[in-house]
Scaffold this active site. Structure first.
Site, short mmCIF file in Angstrom:
data_model
loop_
_atom_site.label_atom_id
_atom_site.label_comp_id
_atom_site.label_asym_id
_atom_site.label_seq_id
_atom_site.Cartn_x
_atom_site.Cartn_y
_atom_site.Cartn_z
N ARG A 188 4.71 -1.62 -1.21
CA ARG A 188 4.78 -1.63 0.23
C ARG A 188 5.35 -0.23 0.63
O ARG A 188 5.17 0.29 1.97
CB ARG A 188 6.04 -2.46 0.55
CG ARG A 188 5.81 -3.96 0.39
CD ARG A 188 7.04 -4.88 0.87
NE ARG A 188 7.10 -4.91 2.24
CZ ARG A 188 6.59 -5.67 3.03
NH1 ARG A 188 5.83 -6.44 2.68
NH2 ARG A 188 6.79 -5.83 4.30
N TRP A 245 8.43 3.71 2.70
CA TRP A 245 7.05 4.48 3.31
C TRP A 245 7.70 5.26 4.31
O TRP A 245 8.06 4.66 5.51
CB TRP A 245 6.15 3.26 3.76
CG TRP A 245 4.78 4.21 4.14
CD1 TRP A 245 3.80 4.35 3.20
CD2 TRP A 245 4.35 4.11 5.47
NE1 TRP A 245 2.61 5.03 3.91
CE2 TRP A 245 3.28 4.67 5.36
CE3 TRP A 245 4.87 3.99 6.60
CZ2 TRP A 245 2.07 5.23 6.58
CZ3 TRP A 245 3.98 4.36 7.73
CH2 TRP A 245 2.96 5.04 7.61
N ASN A 283 13.56 -1.40 7.45
CA ASN A 283 11.95 -1.48 7.57
C ASN A 283 11.45 -1.51 8.87
O ASN A 283 12.22 -2.50 9.41
CB ASN A 283 11.34 -2.59 6.51
CG ASN A 283 9.96 -2.70 6.91
OD1 ASN A 283 9.33 -1.76 7.28
ND2 ASN A 283 9.32 -3.88 6.60
N GLU A 317 -10.03 5.28 0.28
CA GLU A 317 -8.52 5.05 0.29
C GLU A 317 -8.38 5.29 -1.19
O GLU A 317 -7.07 5.72 -1.73
CB GLU A 317 -8.20 3.72 0.67
CG GLU A 317 -8.49 2.65 -0.14
CD GLU A 317 -8.31 1.46 0.79
OE1 GLU A 317 -7.07 1.09 1.23
OE2 GLU A 317 -8.72 0.42 0.90
C1 F6R Z 1 -7.68 -1.59 2.87
C2 F6R Z 1 -6.48 -2.55 3.44
C3 F6R Z 1 -6.10 -2.41 4.88
C4 F6R Z 1 -5.69 -3.93 5.37
C5 F6R Z 1 -5.05 -3.54 6.87
C6 F6R Z 1 -4.76 -4.87 7.35
O1 F6R Z 1 -7.97 -1.68 1.74
O2 F6R Z 1 -5.96 -3.24 2.55
O3 F6R Z 1 -6.97 -1.71 5.48
O4 F6R Z 1 -6.67 -4.42 5.40
O5 F6R Z 1 -4.00 -2.64 6.93
O6 F6R Z 1 -3.73 -5.42 6.43
P1 F6R Z 1 -3.50 -6.95 6.81
O7 F6R Z 1 -4.79 -7.99 6.31
O8 F6R Z 1 -2.23 -7.27 5.94
O9 F6R Z 1 -3.28 -7.15 8.20
#
Ligand code: F6R
Length: 616
Positions: free
Chosen positions: A27, A75, A101, A492
């Site tokens: 995270r 983060w 967070n 990425e």
């Molecule tokens: C790329 C990746 C991100 C997520 C995006 C949405 O590999 O993991 O682009 O797809 O941050 O995240 P969720 O699906 O958790 O809403």
């Protein structure tokens, strides 16, 4: 985005908390820190960088023994990744430690107020103000940490999960939540708080979902939850369906490779139990009536990143099966352009984490306009499904690697199931037609398995190309979102220029990027699908090759027409057109992973990223 752990029980808190942070490090990994309460004082250690740095510090400067503690992996948002900005933050009197967070949007105002009152702040974070306000609220409420937390939350704007301990109380950890994730783990003589269940699933699978604007106190004996006004509230219990081993690497070098190889199983799990005894499709939660669904005249898919690409794939299938127009929108843009959404719109939010702030805010906006909402999500009990009228869980199991892989494939499956469900309710397809698509979907785990069996040459190719500055990806129809996803994975993980294009768009500009040796990955549609599409991509391959490109062609077994125009061919099994993304994405995941490994990058924790993006 930021991982949070709290523990009170009989075990050594430090061990439980650090183990929890290890599970939550995906995270955020800009810094890590822990605080325990020992006797009548707080013992805090924190360090910039990954958790390993904190562990080295603890090796030379151990913490006091304690059975109550909190921990954080960061983060960075406000303030760089330094020791001083690492959490926990401690109040000026050293009595209260807080981890956070989210983003406190009115922190500048609160900071100015504290400075005027003579408080010296020792970090650049928004979080530190909370530690001071909380400590200053305590005397007026007789030292009751939960009550002080409620008072403090009334003053905060923005998104937050906060967890606090106080120096002279070895019995209670208090947390608050607004818009950021927090779950409670229920043990025997011990209880847990965490950003997600992976932090405590080794100890208990029984958990509670918390709602919006709630304060929770955990002690060894129990859990008390109230709203911000102190009114007691009930939390929804749930049982985690996977075990601790699912959050381990299982013999692979990285979580990402493990998750890539898990995809046949994840796809099978996403499909399991979807057909009821009456032969009809069923979703996990459905609070919309069939007549609600018959009235839908438009679908809007909102999602970010990889989930957005899954939405782009789903558009082709849902429109084809239901004849309902589907708009796929970047959640981060959606509510800023006055979108046309009303009570005949079905908004589908796709999110692995269920906590992505951009998606959550877009979902709320759509609902405010009267839209019905359906969530496709991997995290049971997370906010996005909780705020939706219907839910389809993807059941991919925990996805730990920051780059999404198995979530993507299962999001496509889930979105297809939604399309078929709508077609069933609205009578767009006959039962036997739906059953035929379901059979095709049921063949997918095996097809993905076959891709994984033949993927070794992709790894070799990635190693060979590791020094190139840029890779382009082109595709048509459902191959276009696959091209976008292949490029995103490479950006990425390998930190290089990578871009995906609709192949037909090349001649409208991007073809100028082609020069001698530029690798172009071509996602070729099946020649058995729309023949014109296949012919056109063959022309596109010729066009880029004529300008010096090196083509890496993903084509189905037996498609020999691509051979003259391919420098490298990656074969995928023959599957129906709409199922192609489920096989053609897999080599691109492996390609990005192998290229990043060849460049010496941390595949599971790429720089600057975090798994769950809980800030806008
Ligand atoms: C790329 C990746 C991100 C997520 C995006 C949405 O590999 O993991 O682009 O797809 O941050 O995240 P969720 O699906 O958790 O809403």
């Amino acid at each position: 985005m930021c991982g949070i752990v709290g523990y009170v029980g009989e075990k050594q808190a430090l061990e439980v908390v650090v183990e929890g942070l290890r599970k939550l490090e995906y995270r955020g990994y800009d810094s890590a820190g822990v605080a325990v309460v020992s006797g009548d004082h707080l013992d805090v250690r924190k360090k910039a960088g990954k958790l390993a740095n904190l562990e080295s510090l603890l090796g030379t400067d151990p913490l006091a023994s304690s059975t109550i503690g909190i921990g954080h992996t960061r983060w960075a948002t406000h303030g760089g990744p330094t020791d001083a900005n690492a959490h926990p933050h401690v109040s000026e009197d050293g009595r209260v430690a807080v981890i956070h967070n989210g983003i406190i949007e009115n922190f500048a105002e609160l900071r100015a107020e504290l400075t005027a009152a003579g408080v010296t702040l020792s970090s650049e974070t928004d979080t530190e103000v909370v530690a001071h306000i909380l400590a200053r609220s305590l005397p007026a409420v007789g030292g009751d940490l939960a009550e002080a937390m409620r008072h403090t939350c009334q003053r905060l704007e923005g998104a937050f999960t906060l967890v606090a301990v106080v120096a002279d109380d070895t019995d209670v950890v208090v947390a608050a939540r607004r818009n950021s994730p927090l779950v409670v783990g229920l043990g025997q003589g011990e209880n847990f708080l965490a950003s997600d269940v992976s932090a405590f699933v080794a100890y208990t699978r029984e958990a509670l979902e918390l709602g919006q604007d709630q304060v929770v106190s955990i002690t060894r004996e129990g859990v008390t939850i109230t709203d911000f006004d102190g009114v007691a509230v009930e939390a929804k219990p749930f049982t985690v369906t996977w075990d601790a081993a699912a959050a381990e690497k299982g013999g692979h070098d990285t979580f990402m490779m493990k998750e890539i190889y898990e995809q046949p199983k994840s796809v099978a799990d996403a499909l399991r139990g979807r057909v009821g005894t009456d032969g009809r499709l069923q979703l996990d939660e459905m609070r919309l009536s069939d007549s609600d669904l018959r009235e839908i005249d438009k679908i809007v898919v909102i999602a970010c990143g990889t989930a957005y690409h899954a939405g782009l794939v789903a558009k082709y299938a849902i429109e084809h099966w239901t004849r309902i127009p589907v708009d796929v929108e970047l959640a981060s843009e959606f509510r800023y352009r006055d979108p046309i959404v009303d009570d005949r719109t079905l908004t589908i939010a796709i999110s692995q984490s269920g906590e992505t702030m951009d998606t959550l805010m877009a979902l709320r906006y759509a609902r405010e306009q009267g839209s019905k909402a359906l969530a496709i999500c991997n995290t049971v009990g997370s906010t996005i499904p909780r705020e939706s009228d219907a839910v389809l869980y993807t059941y991919a199991g925990p996805e730990i690697a920051v780059a999404s892989t198995k979530a993507f494939l299962t999001q496509i499956i889930a979105a297809y199931l939604v399309g078929l469900y709508l077609a069933q309710v609205r009578g767009n397809m006959f039962g036997d037609e739906i059953a035929s698509v379901m059979r095709d979907l049921q063949d997918m785990p095996q097809a993905v398995d076959r891709v994984l069996d033949t993927v070794e040459p992709v790894t070799e190719l990635a190693r060979e190309l590791a020094a190139v500055p840029s890779v382009l990806f082109i595709g048509r129809h459902v191959g276009y979102p696959v091209a976008l996803e292949g490029a995103l994975k490479l950006k990425e993980l390998a930190y290089m220029h990578a871009e995906g294009f609709a192949a037909g768009e090349l001649k409208h500009g991007p073809i100028a990027l082609i020069e001698e040796g530029v690798p172009v990955v071509v996602v070729v549609p099946s020649p058995r699908g729309r023949a014109t599409l296949h012919d056109k991509i063959i022309s596109n391959m010729q066009e880029v090759r004529a300008r010096g490109a090196r083509t890496i062609v993903i084509a189905e077994e037996g498609d020999e027409t691509v051979v003259p125009y391919a420098d490298h061919i990656i074969r995928v099994p023959v599957v129906p057109t709409l199922m192609q993304p489920l096989v053609s994405t897999v080599p691109l995941q492996v390609f990005a992973c192998a290229m990043a490994t060849a460049k010496g990058h941390d595949v599971d924790q790429p720089r600057n990223l975090a798994k769950s993006v809980t800030v806008e």
